[in-house]
Write an enzyme that holds these catalytic residues in place. Structure first.
Site, mmCIF file in Angstrom:
data_model
loop_
_atom_site.group_PDB
_atom_site.id
_atom_site.type_symbol
_atom_site.label_atom_id
_atom_site.label_comp_id
_atom_site.label_asym_id
_atom_site.label_seq_id
_atom_site.Cartn_x
_atom_site.Cartn_y
_atom_site.Cartn_z
ATOM 1 N N ASP A 40 0.984 -1.360 -0.119
ATOM 2 C CA ASP A 40 -0.012 0.063 -0.054
ATOM 3 C C ASP A 40 0.783 1.337 -0.033
ATOM 4 O O ASP A 40 0.425 2.311 0.143
ATOM 5 C CB ASP A 40 -0.982 -0.050 1.152
ATOM 6 C CG ASP A 40 -0.355 -0.016 2.487
ATOM 7 O OD1 ASP A 40 1.016 -0.254 2.403
ATOM 8 O OD2 ASP A 40 -0.812 0.111 3.833
ATOM 9 N N ASP A 172 21.519 38.001 -3.538
ATOM 10 C CA ASP A 172 20.613 38.649 -2.713
ATOM 11 C C ASP A 172 21.047 39.092 -1.425
ATOM 12 O O ASP A 172 22.121 38.561 -0.890
ATOM 13 C CB ASP A 172 19.083 37.849 -2.711
ATOM 14 C CG ASP A 172 19.345 36.315 -2.076
ATOM 15 O OD1 ASP A 172 20.364 36.397 -0.978
ATOM 16 O OD2 ASP A 172 18.757 35.258 -2.189
ATOM 17 N N LYS A 195 17.557 41.766 -4.953
ATOM 18 C CA LYS A 195 16.531 40.764 -5.793
ATOM 19 C C LYS A 195 15.193 41.069 -5.091
ATOM 20 O O LYS A 195 15.131 41.391 -4.014
ATOM 21 C CB LYS A 195 17.026 39.509 -5.386
ATOM 22 C CG LYS A 195 15.967 38.309 -5.667
ATOM 23 C CD LYS A 195 16.672 36.954 -5.430
ATOM 24 C CE LYS A 195 15.779 36.132 -3.981
ATOM 25 N NZ LYS A 195 16.485 34.796 -3.914
HETATM 26 C C1 R5P Z 1 16.994 32.821 -1.174
HETATM 27 O O1 R5P Z 1 16.639 33.387 -0.182
HETATM 28 C C2 R5P Z 1 18.129 31.525 -1.074
HETATM 29 O O2 R5P Z 1 19.454 31.954 -0.418
HETATM 30 C C3 R5P Z 1 18.376 31.043 -2.508
HETATM 31 O O3 R5P Z 1 18.936 32.563 -3.145
HETATM 32 C C4 R5P Z 1 16.959 30.869 -3.248
HETATM 33 O O4 R5P Z 1 16.374 30.105 -2.433
HETATM 34 C C5 R5P Z 1 17.413 30.357 -4.895
HETATM 35 O O5 R5P Z 1 16.299 29.725 -5.209
HETATM 36 P P1 R5P Z 1 15.793 29.866 -6.696
HETATM 37 O O6 R5P Z 1 17.066 29.050 -7.365
HETATM 38 O O7 R5P Z 1 14.713 29.248 -7.041
HETATM 39 O O8 R5P Z 1 15.997 31.299 -7.480
#
Ligand code: R5P
Length: 320
Positions: A40, A172, A195
């Site tokens: 299952d 970011d 970002k």
């Molecule tokens: C964000 O705060 C993280 O540090 C990464 O930059 C993020 O999770 C990356 O996600 P993705 O590749 O989807 O842009």
């Protein structure tokens, strides 16, 4: 390397290669366990080794398939607890659900906390993790968390490239501290990309703070999921006159459109670690390099087992 019979390392199906490498580093056989699935779909785990009174570790990243890997980890922990292991450490090289770590709008869960509660309730006495999405996630657990960083492994590799006119770019604001550690180890200037997240699948890189013109770039991130963050940031710094671009990230999740995006991006090399097994398509990409974290985890496990300090492995000394 002398390790007594009290140490047992088990591995789930999340990353068997990494578990095997950790055991090889420690020169001990992997703990025996039979992982089976009932008709299952329910999972059953049967330990094949005696763990009574032993110091046990379970290696299981909660990567894709996320829910399956999490449940398997929980069952493993329960299994060890009921078999009277003396201490159980959940070794979670990649911790899924970590990015939902706050309630920033109504009627949403905080899954990172939920996962921490489940792992503790299932029987973990401590956690060994790497590059959690945010350092404060350690506080979601009411048990000790040892938090390793892949940055020294990634920067050692990048240092061998002997890049001159270097700028380390944080794609970011969340990665500034990591980027500062890269600068401490590689030299160069620090630049930051502003970002804006449009949705779970889409981000916008709005502006670069710092000088990237004529520079070779090392960009760092904890996770590459859809790759929107690093690809958009790479395009932006390229527009602003950057030369060669390298990306270092701990966890190569490579979800959804990630690989297509990376193939078209102005990125010379993408360096990730083996916290997560690399998907087949990524394996075929000549500019994806995987570095192993097995020795770092092995060393941390050895020191936890011996009640020795592991802070020198945290990689936090260069920049706070
Ligand atoms: C964000 O705060 C993280 O540090 C990464 O930059 C993020 O999770 C990356 O996600 P993705 O590749 O989807 O842009």
């Amino acid at each position: 390397m002398f390790l007594n019979d009290n140490l047992k390392i088990f591995g789930g199906t999340g990353n068997p290669e990494l578990t095997a490498k950790i055991c090889r580093y420690l020169q001990i056989p992997q703990g025996g366990a039979k992982i089976d699935v009932f008709p299952d779909g329910e999972k059953i785990i049967k330990l094949e080794d005696d763990v009574r009174g032993r110091d046990c570790f379970v290696v299981q990243p909660t990567c894709s398939p996320v829910d399956k890997n999490i449940v398997e980890l929980l069952i493993f922990l329960d299994c060890l607890k009921r078999a009277s292991a003396k201490r159980i450490t959940a070794v979670i090289p990649y911790f899924g659900y970590a990015r939902q770590d706050r309630k920033d709008e109504g009627r949403v869960p905080i899954t990172a906390r939920l996962m921490a509660n489940l792992i503790t309730a299932a029987g973990a006495n401590r956690v060994l993790a790497m590059d959690l999405h945010a350092q404060q996630l350690q506080g979601f657990f009411d048990i000790p968390v040892d938090h390793l960083m892949a940055e020294p492994i990634l920067t050692t590799y990048l240092k061998n490239k002997k890049l001159d006119r270097l700028a380390v770019v944080s794609p970011d604001v969340g990665n500034i501290k990591t980027a500062a550690r890269y600068v401490a180890h590689l030299g160069g200037d620090l630049a930051i990309v502003h970002k804006r997240r449009v949705s779970g699948h889409e981000v916008k890189s709005v502006e670069v703070i710092g000088d990237v013109k004529g520079k070779n770039i090392v960009m760092c991130d904890d996770i590459i999921a859809t790759a929107g963050t690093v690809v958009n940031a790479a395009k932006l710094v390229k527009e602003r006159g950057a030369e060669r671009i390298f990306v270092g990230a701990t966890h190569g999740v490579f979800a959804g459109p990630a690989l297509e995006r990376l193939k078209e991006a102005p990125i010379e090399e993408i360096i990730v670690t083996d916290t997560i097994p690399l998907c087949d398509e990524a394996k075929k990409m000549p500019n994806v390099k995987v570095l192993t974290v097995a020795e770092l985890f092995g060393e941390a496990i050895k020191r936890i087992h011996r009640d020795e300090s592991i802070s020198s492995l945290f990689g936090q000394s260069a920049a706070k």
